[in-house]
Motif scaffolding. Structure first.
Motif, PDB file in Angstrom:
ATOM      1  N   VAL A   1       0.673  -1.079  -0.294  1.00  0.00           N
ATOM      2  CA  VAL A   1      -0.324   0.049   0.186  1.00  0.00           C
ATOM      3  C   VAL A   1       0.422   1.568  -0.023  1.00  0.00           C
ATOM      4  CG1 VAL A   1      -2.015  -1.193   1.113  1.00  0.00           C
ATOM      5  CG2 VAL A   1      -0.392  -0.327   2.552  1.00  0.00           C
ATOM      6  N   ALA A   2       2.166   1.407   0.651  1.00  0.00           N
ATOM      7  CA  ALA A   2       2.247   2.611   0.213  1.00  0.00           C
ATOM      8  C   ALA A   2       3.418   2.744  -1.013  1.00  0.00           C
ATOM      9  CB  ALA A   2       4.005   2.152   2.092  1.00  0.00           C
ATOM     10  N   ALA A   3       4.025   1.259  -1.016  1.00  0.00           N
ATOM     11  CA  ALA A   3       4.049   1.749  -2.621  1.00  0.00           C
ATOM     12  C   ALA A   3       3.180   2.485  -4.082  1.00  0.00           C
ATOM     13  CB  ALA A   3       5.087   0.808  -3.601  1.00  0.00           C
ATOM     14  N   VAL A   4       2.076   1.694  -3.426  1.00  0.00           N
ATOM     15  CA  VAL A   4       0.473   1.923  -4.466  1.00  0.00           C
ATOM     16  C   VAL A   4       0.512   3.258  -3.949  1.00  0.00           C
ATOM     17  CG1 VAL A   4      -1.352   1.657  -5.274  1.00  0.00           C
ATOM     18  CG2 VAL A   4      -0.078  -0.321  -5.038  1.00  0.00           C
ATOM     19  N   ALA A   5       0.303   3.440  -2.935  1.00  0.00           N
ATOM     20  CA  ALA A   5      -0.015   5.643  -2.534  1.00  0.00           C
ATOM     21  C   ALA A   5       0.880   6.442  -3.330  1.00  0.00           C
ATOM     22  CB  ALA A   5      -0.434   5.927  -0.883  1.00  0.00           C
ATOM     23  N   THR A   6       2.696   6.232  -2.850  1.00  0.00           N
ATOM     24  CA  THR A   6       3.437   6.972  -3.273  1.00  0.00           C
ATOM     25  C   THR A   6       3.382   6.850  -4.798  1.00  0.00           C
ATOM     26  OG1 THR A   6       4.696   6.034  -1.305  1.00  0.00           O
ATOM     27  CG2 THR A   6       6.301   7.070  -2.618  1.00  0.00           C
ATOM     28  N   LEU A   7       3.165   6.212  -5.196  1.00  0.00           N
ATOM     29  CA  LEU A   7       3.020   6.181  -7.033  1.00  0.00           C
ATOM     30  C   LEU A   7       1.870   6.885  -7.592  1.00  0.00           C
ATOM     31  CD1 LEU A   7       4.304   5.016 -10.171  1.00  0.00           C
ATOM     32  CD2 LEU A   7       1.802   3.369  -9.850  1.00  0.00           C
ATOM     33  N   PHE A   8       0.340   6.028  -6.805  1.00  0.00           N
ATOM     34  CA  PHE A   8      -0.282   7.386  -7.496  1.00  0.00           C
ATOM     35  C   PHE A   8      -0.020   8.699  -6.456  1.00  0.00           C
ATOM     36  CE2 PHE A   8      -2.971   3.767  -7.105  1.00  0.00           C
ATOM     37  CZ  PHE A   8      -3.598   3.566  -8.501  1.00  0.00           C
ATOM     38  N   ARG A   9       0.378   9.612  -5.947  1.00  0.00           N
ATOM     39  CA  ARG A   9       0.482  11.030  -5.109  1.00  0.00           C
ATOM     40  C   ARG A   9       1.361  11.180  -6.168  1.00  0.00           C
ATOM     41  NH1 ARG A   9       0.439  10.325   1.244  1.00  0.00           N
ATOM     42  NH2 ARG A   9      -1.121   9.715   1.249  1.00  0.00           N
ATOM     43  N   MET A  10       2.020  10.948  -7.210  1.00  0.00           N
ATOM     44  CA  MET A  10       3.674  11.370  -7.706  1.00  0.00           C
ATOM     45  C   MET A  10       3.283  11.486  -9.491  1.00  0.00           C
ATOM     46  SD  MET A  10       5.404  10.432 -10.023  1.00  0.00           S
ATOM     47  CE  MET A  10       5.317   8.466 -10.206  1.00  0.00           C
ATOM     48  N   LEU A  11       1.925  10.503  -9.555  1.00  0.00           N
ATOM     49  CA  LEU A  11       0.954  11.182 -10.328  1.00  0.00           C
ATOM     50  C   LEU A  11       0.746  12.485 -10.543  1.00  0.00           C
ATOM     51  CD1 LEU A  11       0.060   7.083 -11.589  1.00  0.00           C
ATOM     52  CD2 LEU A  11       1.844   8.594 -12.349  1.00  0.00           C
ATOM     53  N   LYS A  12      -0.616  12.489  -9.744  1.00  0.00           N
ATOM     54  CA  LYS A  12      -1.231  13.446  -9.545  1.00  0.00           C
ATOM     55  C   LYS A  12      -0.056  15.172  -9.694  1.00  0.00           C
ATOM     56  CE  LYS A  12      -5.399  12.481  -8.145  1.00  0.00           C
ATOM     57  NZ  LYS A  12      -6.596  12.968  -7.502  1.00  0.00           N
ATOM     58  N   THR A  13       1.056  14.551  -9.034  1.00  0.00           N
ATOM     59  CA  THR A  13       1.457  15.678  -9.106  1.00  0.00           C
ATOM     60  C   THR A  13       2.349  16.590 -10.309  1.00  0.00           C
ATOM     61  OG1 THR A  13       3.629  15.307  -8.661  1.00  0.00           O
ATOM     62  CG2 THR A  13       2.647  15.464  -6.903  1.00  0.00           C
ATOM     63  N   ASP A  14       1.713  15.831 -11.525  1.00  0.00           N
ATOM     64  CA  ASP A  14       1.962  16.334 -12.287  1.00  0.00           C
ATOM     65  C   ASP A  14       1.057  16.453 -13.624  1.00  0.00           C
ATOM     66  OD1 ASP A  14       3.238  16.311 -15.434  1.00  0.00           O
ATOM     67  OD2 ASP A  14       4.475  14.757 -15.567  1.00  0.00           O
ATOM     68  N   HIS A  15       0.445  18.118 -13.310  1.00  0.00           N
ATOM     69  CA  HIS A  15      -0.227  18.201 -13.776  1.00  0.00           C
ATOM     70  C   HIS A  15      -0.586  18.634 -15.628  1.00  0.00           C
ATOM     71  CE1 HIS A  15      -1.420  18.902 -10.248  1.00  0.00           C
ATOM     72  NE2 HIS A  15      -1.237  19.429 -10.215  1.00  0.00           N
ATOM     73  N   GLU A  16       0.861  18.804 -15.608  1.00  0.00           N
ATOM     74  CA  GLU A  16       1.011  18.808 -17.115  1.00  0.00           C
ATOM     75  C   GLU A  16       1.700  17.796 -18.731  1.00  0.00           C
ATOM     76  OE1 GLU A  16       0.593  22.035 -18.628  1.00  0.00           O
ATOM     77  OE2 GLU A  16       0.667  21.943 -15.987  1.00  0.00           O
ATOM     78  N   ARG A  17       1.122  16.188 -17.651  1.00  0.00           N
ATOM     79  CA  ARG A  17       1.450  15.176 -18.440  1.00  0.00           C
ATOM     80  C   ARG A  17       0.516  14.872 -19.305  1.00  0.00           C
ATOM     81  NH1 ARG A  17      -0.490  11.813 -15.117  1.00  0.00           N
ATOM     82  NH2 ARG A  17       1.516  11.333 -13.640  1.00  0.00           N
ATOM     83  N   THR A  18       1.407  14.985 -20.758  1.00  0.00           N
ATOM     84  CA  THR A  18       0.094  14.457 -22.087  1.00  0.00           C
ATOM     85  C   THR A  18       0.329  12.852 -21.948  1.00  0.00           C
ATOM     86  OG1 THR A  18       2.755  14.925 -23.113  1.00  0.00           O
ATOM     87  CG2 THR A  18       0.920  16.579 -22.295  1.00  0.00           C
ATOM     88  N   ARG A  19       0.955  12.017 -21.689  1.00  0.00           N
ATOM     89  CA  ARG A  19       1.153  10.766 -22.094  1.00  0.00           C
ATOM     90  C   ARG A  19       0.103   9.989 -20.331  1.00  0.00           C
ATOM     91  NH1 ARG A  19       6.302   7.340 -22.223  1.00  0.00           N
ATOM     92  NH2 ARG A  19       7.383   9.100 -20.698  1.00  0.00           N
TER      93      ARG A  19
END
Lengths: 273, 328
Positions: free
Chosen positions: A210-228
Motif C-alpha cells: 500500500v505504501a508503494a501504491v499510494a506513493t506512486l498515485f500521489r506522484m502521478l497527481k503532482t504532474d499536471h502537465e502530463r500528456t501521456r
C-alpha cells in the motif's frame, strides 16, 4: 499506512461475507485488487464522502467488473450506498450483483461486465473531462487476461494519440483468468513493453504494497502537465491473503463452505497491519 | 484540422461543392453547438462519407476522430456521455450496428446514456462496395435492444429535425440514414416528434408504410397508384421504435391491406414491428412486408440494386399493384 491496510482487510472480509449470500462469487479477483481498491478510494481519488454524484470527483471503473463484490463494501463505507442495501447483495430487486451497474448503484461511475470496454469508456471520460474544462482523473482497472480483448488495444492507441494525461490505467496482473494461467491461455507478455510501445507512461508496482501504491498515485497527481496516459502494472497474487487460494488457481469463481470460510477469515485477520 | 483538398480527390467530391445534401448532419449539430449544447461528434475514418467534415472544420475542439476503431468509438462515446457531454458518433450502419452491437447494448443502452448513434449508408446504398458494407440487419438488431430508440429519417431536412428533437430526449438513439443526399421528401423543416408517424394520405384499399430511404420512392408509388384511382394511404414511420401503434391501428381500420417497405431484411425490421402490432391486436389485415427477402444483397450500383429488389418507385408500385390485385 495501517489504515489503508486495514481497509484492504475489510474489503476481503466483507467479500467473504457477501459471497455467502450469493453462494458463489469471485473472491480471488477481489483479493488481488484489495490494496489497490483501498489506496484508490481512501487515499488517491478526489471524492466526497456521502456525495457519489459530486461532479468534479475522480472517476473509477473496472474492466474486471466481476470484482465489484469487493468494491460495494467500500461504497457503503463511504456512505454512497446504505448498509442494508449492501447486506441484500444479489437478492431479488437489490441493485448489487456480480458486476457494477451505474444506473442502480450510487458511486459506480460506469457499468461493466463485458470484458474489454472499460478502457475505451475511460478514454471518453478523460477526453470529455478535458473538453469540459474539468480537472478530474479517470482510473480504469483492467485484468491481465482482459488484455486479450482487441478493443483494449484500440483504446491504447486512442489514449496516447489524444494525449490523455489524466487517464490512469491499472492492470491487476495476477496472472490468472477463468480457464487457467494467462501465460498458458493466450500470453499477453511483455506487458510493460507493449504499453510503452503504444506511447503510455508505465510503472510497475507491487500491488499489495500500500505504501508503494499510494506513493506512486500521489506522484502521478503532482504532474499536471502530463500528456501521456499512464498504465500501472500492479504485480499481484490472485487470492492474496488466503493461502489455499493463492496456490490453487482454480478459485477464479467459487464458494467457500463454512469451514473453509472460517480458515480464510482467520488467515485474513492475521494479515499484518 | 482539415487540410485543403485537391479538387480531384474523393474527399473533395464528397463535400458540398458536388453533393450539397451531405451537410445535413453537420448543419444540425452546428445549430446545437450554437445553442450552447455540449455536443461532441465522432467518426471512425469516415468524416467525408457522413458529412461531419464540415462540423470538424468549424468545431475542431468538438470533433473526435477515432480512426478505424468503431468499438472503441462507441464505448468512448458512452464514457463521454457519462460525464455530461452529448456525443453523436457516426459510421457505416453495417459496422456500427453489427460490429458494435455489444458495445451499444452494454455501454450505451444498458447504462441509459444519451449517446446518438448515426448509422449511415444503411441498407444497400453502398452498392458495389459489396455485401459486407450493406446493412440489412441493423433495424432488427437495434430494435431488440432495450432502452434504445430507433429512428430512420427520410431525408436531410427530417434528419435535422430528428437531431433537434433528440437533443433533450432522455434515451439513447440509433439514427439510421442513407447517404445524406437522398431526394427531398420534406421541402420544409417540420418539427419532428419521436414516436409519431407522419401521415401523408389515408386510403381504403391499401396503406403503404415506409421508413427512411424508402419513403421517397414509396411515396412516389403511392401517388402514382392514387392517380390511377386506387385509394392508397401512406405513413412515414420514421420512428421504428417505439413504433406508433395508434397510426398502425388506424391504418388497419381503414384499409384491408398494408404494405411495409424498407431497405432491410423483411425479418425483424419495420415489417416485423408492424406485424407485431397487428398480431397483438388480432386484426384481419393482409400484411405484406417488402424489402430484402432474407438473403445477402447483390453487388451493383445502387440504382441497379433498387430496381432489382423492387425498392425504387416503379418496383414498389408493382409490388403494391400485385397486392391490390390479390396476386401476392
Amino acid at each position: 499506512m495501517a489504515f489503508l491496510k486495514d481497509r484492504a482487510k475489510f474489503c476481503r472480509l466483507e467479500t467473504i461475507r457477501l459471497i455467502e449470500i450469493a453462494k458463489v462469487g469471485h473472491y480471488t479477483s477481489v483479493f488481488s485488487a484489495a490494496e489497490l481498491f483501498s489506496v484508490l478510494y481512501y487515499d488517491a481519488m478526489d471524492l466526497r464522502r456521502g456525495e457519489p454524484k459530486w461532479e468534479d470527483r475522480d472517476r473509477f471503473m473496472m474492466g474486471k467488473g466481476h470484482a465489484a463484490v469487493g468494491l460495494f463494501p467500500i461504497l457503503a463505507d463511504l456512505d454512497f450506498i446504505d448498509r442494508d442495501v449492501l447486506d441484500g447483495y444479489t437478492r431479488l430487486g437489490n441493485p448489487l450483483g456480480d458486476h457494477p451497474d451505474m444506473t442502480k448503484v450510487p458511486g459506480i461511475d460506469f457499468s461493466s461486465g463485458s470484458i474489454g470496454h472499460a478502457l475505451s469508456a475511460g478514454c471518453g471520460m478523460a477526453l470529455a473531462g478535458r473538453m469540459l474544462g474539468k480537472d478530474f482523473y479517470t482510473y480504469v482497472m483492467i485484468g491481465d487476461g482482459e488484455l486479450q480483448e482487441g478493443q483494449v488495444w484500440e483504446a491504447a492507441l486512442f489514449g496516447a494519440h489524444n494525449k490523455l494525461g489524466k487517464l490512469i490505467g491499472i492492470i491487476d496482473r495476477n496472472g490468472y483468468q477463468l480457464d487457467g494461467s494467462v501465460d498458458d491461455i493466450i500470453g499477453v507478455e511483455p506487458i510493460v513493453e507493449k504499453w510503452q510501445a503504444f506511447g503510455w507512461e508505465t510503472h510497475v508496482v507491487d500491488g499489495h504494497d500500500v505504501a508503494a501504491v499510494a506513493t506512486l498515485f500521489r506522484m502521478l497527481k503532482t504532474d499536471h502537465e502530463r500528456t501521456r496516459p499512464v498504465m500501472i502494472i500492479a504485480e499481484t497474487v490472485k487470492g492474496k491473503g488466503v493461502s489455499y487460494m493463492e496456490t490453487e488457481p482454480g478459485w477464479h469463481l467459487g464458494y467457500l463452505d463454512p469451514s473453509d470460510a472460517a480458515r480464510a477469515i482467520a488467515e485474513i485477520e492475521a494479515m499484518e497491519i | 484540422m482539415n487540410k485543403p483538398l485537391s479538387d480531384k480527390s474523393w474527399q473533395y467530391r464528397q463535400l458540398n461543392a458536388v453533393t450539397p445534401g451531405l451537410d445535413a448532419l453537420s448543419d444540425a449539430l452546428i445549430e446545437l453547438v450554437a445553442a450552447g449544447e455540449p455536443i461532441v461528434a465522432g467518426t471512425a475514418d469516415l468524416q467525408y462519407s457522413n458529412g461531419l467534415a464540415k462540423f470538424h472544420t468549424l468545431h475542431p475542439d468538438r470533433f473526435v476522430q477515432f480512426g478505424i476503431s468503431e468499438q472503441n468509438m462507441v464505448s468512448a462515446a458512452a464514457g463521454m456521455a457519462a460525464v455530461g457531454m452529448k456525443p453523436y458518433v457516426a459510421t457505416f450502419a453495417s459496422f456500427l450496428a453489427l460490429l458494435c452491437c455489444e458495445q451499444i447494448r452494454m455501454d450505451v443502452a444498458y447504462s441509459k446514456l444519451p449517446v446518438r448513434l448515426i448509422g449511415h449508408h444503411a441498407g444497400i446504398s453502398l452498392g458495389f462496395y459489396g455485401t459486407s458494407h450493406h446493412a440489412t440487419e441493423d433495424l432488427a438488431i437495434m430494435r431488440s435492444i432495450a432502452n434504445l430508440t430507433v429512428i430512420a429519417p427520410a431525408d436531410g431536412n427530417q434528419l435535422k429535425e430528428v437531431i433537434k428533437a433528440a437533443n433533450d430526449y432522455p434515451h439513447p438513439i440509433y439514427i439510421r440514414i442513407q447517404r445524406g443526399r437522398d431526394p427531398e421528401v420534406y421541402a420544409d423543416r417540420q418539427p419532428f416528434k419521436i414516436g409519431k408517424a407522419i401521415s401523408h394520405y389515408s386510403g381504403t384499399d391499401l396503406t403503404i408504410i415506409a421508413t427512411g430511404s424508402t419513403v421517397h420512392p414509396a411515396l412516389e408509388a403511392a401517388r402514382a397508384l392514387r392517380a390511377a384511382g386506387a385509394s392508397v394511404g401512406f405513413l412515414d414511420m420514421a420512428t421504428v421504435k417505439p413504433i406508433d401503434r395508434d397510426a398502425i391501428l388506424e391504418a388497419a381500420g381503414q384499409s384491408p391491406r398494408i404494405l411495409t417497405v424498407e431497405e432491410h431484411n423483411v425479418l425483424g425490421g419495420l415489417g416485423g414491428a408492424v406485424a407485431e402490432v397487428l398480431a397483438s391486436e388480432g386484426l384481419p389485415v393482409k400484411l405484406t412486408r417488402h424489402g430484402i427477402y432474407d438473403e445477402y444483397s447483390l453487388i451493383a450500383p445502387p440504382t441497379h440494386l433498387y430496381a432489382h429488389y423492387e425498392l425504387d418507385a416503379k418496383g414498389i408500385e408493382a409490388r403494391a399493384t400485385r397486392l391490390l390485385e390479390g396476386r401476392a
